[in-house]
Design a protein around this motif. Structure first.
Motif, PDB file in Angstrom:
ATOM      1  N   GLY A  17     -14.695  12.477  -1.161  1.00  0.00           N
ATOM      2  CA  GLY A  17     -15.478  11.330  -0.714  1.00  0.00           C
ATOM      3  C   GLY A  17     -15.206  10.079  -1.523  1.00  0.00           C
ATOM      4  N   GLY A  18     -15.121  10.232  -2.849  1.00  0.00           N
ATOM      5  CA  GLY A  18     -14.961   9.081  -3.728  1.00  0.00           C
ATOM      6  C   GLY A  18     -13.646   8.355  -3.542  1.00  0.00           C
ATOM      7  N   LYS A  19     -12.564   9.101  -3.426  1.00  0.00           N
ATOM      8  CA  LYS A  19     -11.265   8.447  -3.322  1.00  0.00           C
ATOM      9  C   LYS A  19     -11.112   7.717  -1.989  1.00  0.00           C
ATOM     10  N   LEU A  20     -11.575   8.330  -0.893  1.00  0.00           N
ATOM     11  CA  LEU A  20     -11.475   7.676   0.410  1.00  0.00           C
ATOM     12  C   LEU A  20     -12.323   6.410   0.461  1.00  0.00           C
ATOM     13  N   LEU A  21     -13.515   6.483  -0.144  1.00  0.00           N
ATOM     14  CA  LEU A  21     -14.369   5.298  -0.216  1.00  0.00           C
ATOM     15  C   LEU A  21     -13.699   4.206  -1.041  1.00  0.00           C
ATOM     16  N   ALA A  22     -13.112   4.591  -2.175  1.00  0.00           N
ATOM     17  CA  ALA A  22     -12.446   3.621  -3.052  1.00  0.00           C
ATOM     18  C   ALA A  22     -11.311   2.921  -2.328  1.00  0.00           C
ATOM     19  N   TRP A  23     -10.467   3.692  -1.648  1.00  0.00           N
ATOM     20  CA  TRP A  23      -9.332   3.094  -0.942  1.00  0.00           C
ATOM     21  C   TRP A  23      -9.804   2.155   0.159  1.00  0.00           C
ATOM     22  N   HIS A  24     -10.843   2.567   0.891  1.00  0.00           N
ATOM     23  CA  HIS A  24     -11.357   1.726   1.980  1.00  0.00           C
ATOM     24  C   HIS A  24     -11.944   0.417   1.444  1.00  0.00           C
ATOM     25  N   LEU A  25     -12.766   0.511   0.409  1.00  0.00           N
ATOM     26  CA  LEU A  25     -13.398  -0.693  -0.133  1.00  0.00           C
ATOM     27  C   LEU A  25     -12.364  -1.633  -0.745  1.00  0.00           C
ATOM     28  N   ALA A  26     -11.391  -1.061  -1.441  1.00  0.00           N
ATOM     29  CA  ALA A  26     -10.364  -1.908  -2.066  1.00  0.00           C
ATOM     30  C   ALA A  26      -9.535  -2.625  -1.008  1.00  0.00           C
ATOM     31  N   ARG A  27      -9.190  -1.917   0.052  1.00  0.00           N
ATOM     32  CA  ARG A  27      -8.433  -2.539   1.137  1.00  0.00           C
ATOM     33  C   ARG A  27      -9.252  -3.609   1.852  1.00  0.00           C
ATOM     34  N   SER A  28     -10.585  -3.488   1.756  1.00  0.00           N
ATOM     35  CA  SER A  28     -11.471  -4.470   2.381  1.00  0.00           C
ATOM     36  C   SER A  28     -11.704  -5.687   1.497  1.00  0.00           C
ATOM     37  N   GLY A  29     -11.100  -5.685   0.300  1.00  0.00           N
ATOM     38  CA  GLY A  29     -11.185  -6.850  -0.565  1.00  0.00           C
ATOM     39  C   GLY A  29     -12.071  -6.695  -1.782  1.00  0.00           C
ATOM     40  N   GLN A  30     -12.709  -5.544  -1.945  1.00  0.00           N
ATOM     41  CA  GLN A  30     -13.549  -5.343  -3.114  1.00  0.00           C
ATOM     42  C   GLN A  30     -12.708  -4.998  -4.346  1.00  0.00           C
ATOM     43  N   THR A 137     -18.896  -1.955 -15.464  1.00  0.00           N
ATOM     44  CA  THR A 137     -20.155  -2.125 -14.736  1.00  0.00           C
ATOM     45  C   THR A 137     -19.822  -2.379 -13.272  1.00  0.00           C
ATOM     46  N   GLY A 138     -20.773  -2.060 -12.405  1.00  0.00           N
ATOM     47  CA  GLY A 138     -20.551  -2.266 -10.982  1.00  0.00           C
ATOM     48  C   GLY A 138     -21.795  -2.763 -10.281  1.00  0.00           C
ATOM     49  N   ARG A 139     -21.574  -3.594  -9.277  1.00  0.00           N
ATOM     50  CA  ARG A 139     -22.696  -4.008  -8.440  1.00  0.00           C
ATOM     51  C   ARG A 139     -23.257  -2.788  -7.709  1.00  0.00           C
ATOM     52  N   GLU A 140     -22.343  -1.895  -7.321  1.00  0.00           N
ATOM     53  CA  GLU A 140     -22.731  -0.613  -6.722  1.00  0.00           C
ATOM     54  C   GLU A 140     -22.084   0.507  -7.527  1.00  0.00           C
ATOM     55  N   MET A 141     -22.856   1.567  -7.774  1.00  0.00           N
ATOM     56  CA  MET A 141     -22.346   2.723  -8.512  1.00  0.00           C
ATOM     57  C   MET A 141     -22.414   3.948  -7.605  1.00  0.00           C
ATOM     58  N   VAL A 142     -21.341   4.718  -7.563  1.00  0.00           N
ATOM     59  CA  VAL A 142     -21.278   5.917  -6.726  1.00  0.00           C
ATOM     60  C   VAL A 142     -20.964   7.116  -7.618  1.00  0.00           C
ATOM     61  N   ILE A 143     -21.758   8.180  -7.493  1.00  0.00           N
ATOM     62  CA  ILE A 143     -21.533   9.407  -8.263  1.00  0.00           C
ATOM     63  C   ILE A 143     -20.890  10.438  -7.348  1.00  0.00           C
ATOM     64  N   ASN A 144     -19.710  10.913  -7.739  1.00  0.00           N
ATOM     65  CA  ASN A 144     -18.923  11.828  -6.910  1.00  0.00           C
ATOM     66  C   ASN A 144     -18.266  12.872  -7.818  1.00  0.00           C
ATOM     67  N   VAL A 145     -19.125  13.581  -8.599  1.00  0.00           N
ATOM     68  CA  VAL A 145     -18.599  14.412  -9.679  1.00  0.00           C
ATOM     69  C   VAL A 145     -18.284  15.849  -9.278  1.00  0.00           C
ATOM     70  N   GLY A 146     -18.629  16.273  -8.074  1.00  0.00           N
ATOM     71  CA  GLY A 146     -18.228  17.598  -7.617  1.00  0.00           C
ATOM     72  C   GLY A 146     -18.971  18.736  -8.294  1.00  0.00           C
TER      73      GLY A 146
END
Length: 228
Positions: A17-30, A137-146
């Motif tokens: 979940g974390g990696k797919l979210l990261a790639w999507h958000l980064a490609r969206s400009g974040q 630090t992040g405006r949004e923090m996501v926990i995806n530790v498995g």
């Protein structure tokens, strides 16, 4: 204390979940950072789903070769080379790591390899694998530790250096006798694979009592009769 680096989103753990979210958000400009302690891409491509199926396929080939006469093909004695089985599995993992690193680079998300812990609100301090620390630090923090394999509290188990699925997939030799504690799907996968490779295998499953008997007990099952 390292100065904090600011991101739009920080993800702790690089699993599915974390990696797919990261790639999507980064490609969206974040501006995105992913903190991963050990396995690039998470456990699935490194020590779980894909590596286990890779070895299961090698075990299936051993099974087919050993039983080829049923299909009209006569072969000689069949022997498993676990060093080659492990090397084939590792080659697949190396390709997966290269794919993930390339995808991180192309997406623009930053992968930070190290152990992260929260030290303040929306602030993670990372002890880097190659030394030093970073604070993000992040405006949004996501926990995806498995998750991780549970080690049962059995007297003496620690002294025998019992294996989890992680260590079992790293074996480069064939155990004469493999005892599997637990008859879940991972245990059954490992049991069948190593039986097909040529090991004697015993499964010990703390399942429900048989034939309506009361109480609970561990059920032992030899799997020498499983398809080889």
């Amino acid at each position: 204390m390292s100065q904090a680096e600011h991101f739009d989103t920080v993800i702790l753990g690089s699993g599915q979940g974390g990696k797919l979210l990261a790639w999507h958000l980064a490609r969206s400009g974040q501006k995105v950072a992913v903190v991963e302690r050990r396995w690039v891409g998470g456990s699935c491509p490194a020590v779980a789903c894909l590596p286990s199926k890779n070895e299961l396929w090698s075990a299936r080939i051993a099974h087919l070769a050993r039983n080829a006469a049923h299909f009209g093909t006569v072969t000689g004695p069949v022997k498993t080379d676990m060093t080659k089985v492990r090397a084939r599995k590792q080659d697949m993992i190396d390709r997966e790591i290269a794919f993930h690193l390339n995808t991180y680079k192309k997406s623009g998300a930053e992968l930070i390899m190290g152990s992260g812990r929260f030290v303040a609100a929306k602030t993670i301090e990372v002890t880097l694998n190659h030394g030093g620390t970073r604070r993000v630090t992040g405006r949004e923090m996501v926990i995806n530790v498995g998750s991780h394999a549970a080690i049962p509290s059995i007297p003496g188990l620690g002294t025998v250096r019992a294996l989890t699925h992680i260590e079992a997939l790293e074996l480069d030799y064939l155990p004469a006798h493999l005892i599997v504690l637990g008859g879940g799907y991972v245990g059954i996968e490992m049991a069948q694979a190593y039986r097909r490779f040529g090991s004697r295998v015993t499964i010990i499953e703390p399942g429900p009592p048989a034939h309506g008997q009361g109480g609970s007990r561990r059920r032992r099952r030899n799997v020498s009769h499983l398809d080889r």
